[in-house]
Design an enzyme around this catalytic site. Structure first.
Site, PDB file in Angstrom:
ATOM      1  N   THR A 268       2.901  56.696  -7.877  1.00  0.00           N
ATOM      2  CA  THR A 268       2.404  55.287  -7.694  1.00  0.00           C
ATOM      3  C   THR A 268       2.415  54.609  -6.459  1.00  0.00           C
ATOM      4  OG1 THR A 268       2.601  52.996  -8.340  1.00  0.00           O
ATOM      5  CG2 THR A 268       4.735  54.566  -8.480  1.00  0.00           C
TER       6      THR A 268
ATOM      7  N   SER B 103       9.348  60.923  16.417  1.00  0.00           N
ATOM      8  CA  SER B 103       9.218  61.453  15.199  1.00  0.00           C
ATOM      9  C   SER B 103       8.046  61.451  14.527  1.00  0.00           C
ATOM     10  CB  SER B 103      10.304  60.799  14.093  1.00  0.00           C
ATOM     11  OG  SER B 103       9.761  59.604  13.766  1.00  0.00           O
TER      12      SER B 103
ATOM     13  N   THR C 244      14.221  56.882  19.364  1.00  0.00           N
ATOM     14  CA  THR C 244      14.656  55.818  19.977  1.00  0.00           C
ATOM     15  C   THR C 244      16.059  55.956  20.303  1.00  0.00           C
ATOM     16  OG1 THR C 244      13.132  54.370  19.208  1.00  0.00           O
ATOM     17  CG2 THR C 244      14.521  53.188  20.316  1.00  0.00           C
TER      18      THR C 244
HETATM   19  N1  ASP Z   1       8.602  56.192  17.107  1.00  0.00           N
HETATM   20  C1  ASP Z   1      10.131  56.156  17.127  1.00  0.00           C
HETATM   21  C2  ASP Z   1      10.244  57.658  16.303  1.00  0.00           C
HETATM   22  O1  ASP Z   1      10.310  57.464  15.197  1.00  0.00           O
HETATM   23  C3  ASP Z   1      10.593  54.990  16.434  1.00  0.00           C
HETATM   24  C4  ASP Z   1      12.382  55.277  16.254  1.00  0.00           C
HETATM   25  O2  ASP Z   1      12.811  56.065  16.686  1.00  0.00           O
HETATM   26  O3  ASP Z   1      12.732  54.691  15.283  1.00  0.00           O
HETATM   27  O4  ASP Z   1      10.701  58.532  16.990  1.00  0.00           O
END
Ligand code: ASP
Length: 342
Positions: free
Chosen positions: A277, A60, A15
Site C-alpha cells: 500500500t 547514501s 552527513t
Molecule cells: N544525503 C545524506 C545521505 O543520505 C543525508 C544524510 O546523511 O542524512 O547520505
C-alpha cells in the site's frame, strides 16, 4: 570475551561523519582516527571502540546491494570479536539498508544498530552526537550477559526501531524516521526504556549469512491517469522477475480490463507481483473493496503491512536464494525476520 564491552563502528558515509573545513567552510568527511577528538564523551563509556571505514565514503543516495554485501562481510569477519556493531549511514536510504541487512544477517544474536544524523557531527547543533552515543550504548547493552537487542535496528532521535519496519518520512527535522506499523523497540529519555515484548528474543543459533541479492525487481507507484504504455514498459523490462505494485489504500487498483489483463499475463509468465500500500499506516487487504478483488483473483500477492523498502529487499533476497517460485511465494506471504505482522 573480555569484560570491557567492545563495539565496532562501520562508517559508510553520510552527513554524520563530516566536519566543516575551517578554511573553505565546506563539509568534508573527517578522519575516523580522530573520532575521540570529535566526540570526547566517548571516553566516558570505557568501551573498546574500533572502527572500519568504507572506501569511498558515500552519500547514501549511492548505496547499492554491492555495498550491502561488503557491510555483511565485515560483520561476518568480526562477528566473534565484538559485542555489537554500529553502522554510520546517510539517512536517505538507511531504511533500505536496514531492511536488506535484516534479511542478509539471519539468526543474529548481537545488536546491529544503524544511525546517522541530519547535521554533521562537526557542527555545534548536531543531532549526530546523541544518535551515535546512544547507538553505541544500545549496541553494548546486555542483561545477564546476553545482548538486549539482537536484531538490525535504526536508532534516530530518541527512538530505536526494527530496521525493516522503518521509513524516512521527514527530510527536515531531526526526527527523520518512523516505524508506522510496529512499535519502537526502545525510547531514550532520562533512561533508556526497552520495549522487551517487541524485541526479537535471541535464538543462540549460528549466524546465517545471505549475500546473494537479485536486482531484477522494480517498483510501480499507481496514480490516477496511469497509461497502459507505462505499465507495458515496466512489465517488459528484460529479465524482470518481480514488480512491487504500490496500490491505493488497503491494496486497491484500477479495474480497467487493460490493467488487470497486463498484470494477469505477466503473472502467467512467472512474474511475481507484490501488492504494497501507498499508505504508511495499515495493510493490504485484498477483497475488502471491489477494486482489489481482481488482483486477488489473478494471483497478486499481498504484502500485508510491509514497507516498500522491506518488500524490495525481501524480493532481492528471496530471488537471490531460491529458484522455486512456489516456495518463494510462500515466503513472501509470511514474515521471515519480523518485517510483516503475519
Ligand atoms: N544525503 C545524506 C545521505 O543520505 C543525508 C544524510 O546523511 O542524512 O547520505
Amino acid at each position: 570475551m573480555n569484560e570491557q564491552p567492545s563495539i565496532l563502528i562501520l562508517n559508510t558515509g553520510g552527513t554524520i561523519g563530516m566536519v566543516m573545513d575551517a578554511e573553505t567552510g565546506a563539509l568534508k568527511p573527517f578522519n575516523f582516527d580522530d573520532l575521540q577528538e570529535q566526540l570526547p564523551t566517548l571516553k566516558l563509556f570505557n568501551y573498546k571502540i574500533d572502527h572500519h571505514t568504507f572506501d569511498p565514503l558515500i552519500d547514501s543516495s549511492n548505496m547499492n546491494p554491492e555495498v550491502w554485501s561488503e557491510i555483511v562481510s565485515v560483520i561476518e569477519d568480526k562477528y566473534e570479536d565484538y559485542d555489537g556493531f554500529v553502522i554510520l549511514h546517510g539517512s536517505d536510504t538507511m531504511a533500505y539498508t536496514a531492511s536488506a541487512l535484516s534479511f542478509m544477517l539471519q539468526n543474529l544474536n548481537k545488536p546491529v544498530i544503524l544511525t546517522g544524523s541530519q547535521l554533521p557531527l562537526g557542527m555545534i547543533r548536531t543531532d549526530g552526537r546523541e544518535n551515535l552515543l546512544t547507538a553505541i550504548e544500545i549496541a553494548a547493552a546486555k542483561e545477564d550477559d546476553t545482548p538486549i537487542v539482537t536484531e538490525v535496528c535504526i536508532y534516530f532521535e530518541n527512538e530505536l526501531y526494527r530496521g525493516n519496519r522503518t521509513h524516512k518520512f521527514n527530510a527536515q527535522n531531526f526526527e527523520a524516521f518512523r516505524s508506522f506499523n510496529y512499535p519502537p523497540l526502545a525510547v531514550a529519555g532520562v533512561t533508556l526504556e526497552y520495549n522487551l515484548n517487541s524485541i526479537h528474543k535471541p535464538n543462540f543459533k549460528k549466524l546465517k549469512i545471505y549475500k546473494k541479492l537479485d536486482k531484477n525487481v522494480a517498483v510501480l507507484k499507481l496514480f490516477p491517469g496511469i497509461q497502459q504504455t507505462a505499465l507495458q514498459h515496466i512489465l517488459g523490462i528484460p529479465g524482470l522477475k518481480a514488480l512491487i505494485l504500490e496500490t491505493y489504500g488497503s491494496g486497491n487498483a484500477p479495474t480497467d480490463p487493460w490493467f488487470i489483463g497486463l498484470i494477469q499475463k505477466a503473472i502467467e509468465k512467472g512474474l511475481i507481483i507484490l501488492n504494497v500500500t501507498q499508505c504508511q499506516v495499515g495493510k493490504v487487504d485484498m477483497g475488502k473493496y471491489e477494486t482489489s478483488i481482481p488482483l486477488k483473483e489473478i494471483g497478486v500477492i499481498s504484502g500485508n503491512d510491509i514497507t516498500t523498502e522491506a518488500a524490495l529487499t525481501k524480493l532481492m533476497h528471496l530471488l537471490g536464494n531460491t529458484n522455486d517460485l512456489t516456495e518463494l511465494k510462500k515466503l513472501l506471504s509470511k514474515s521471515i525476520v519480523g518485517e510483516m505482522s503475519v
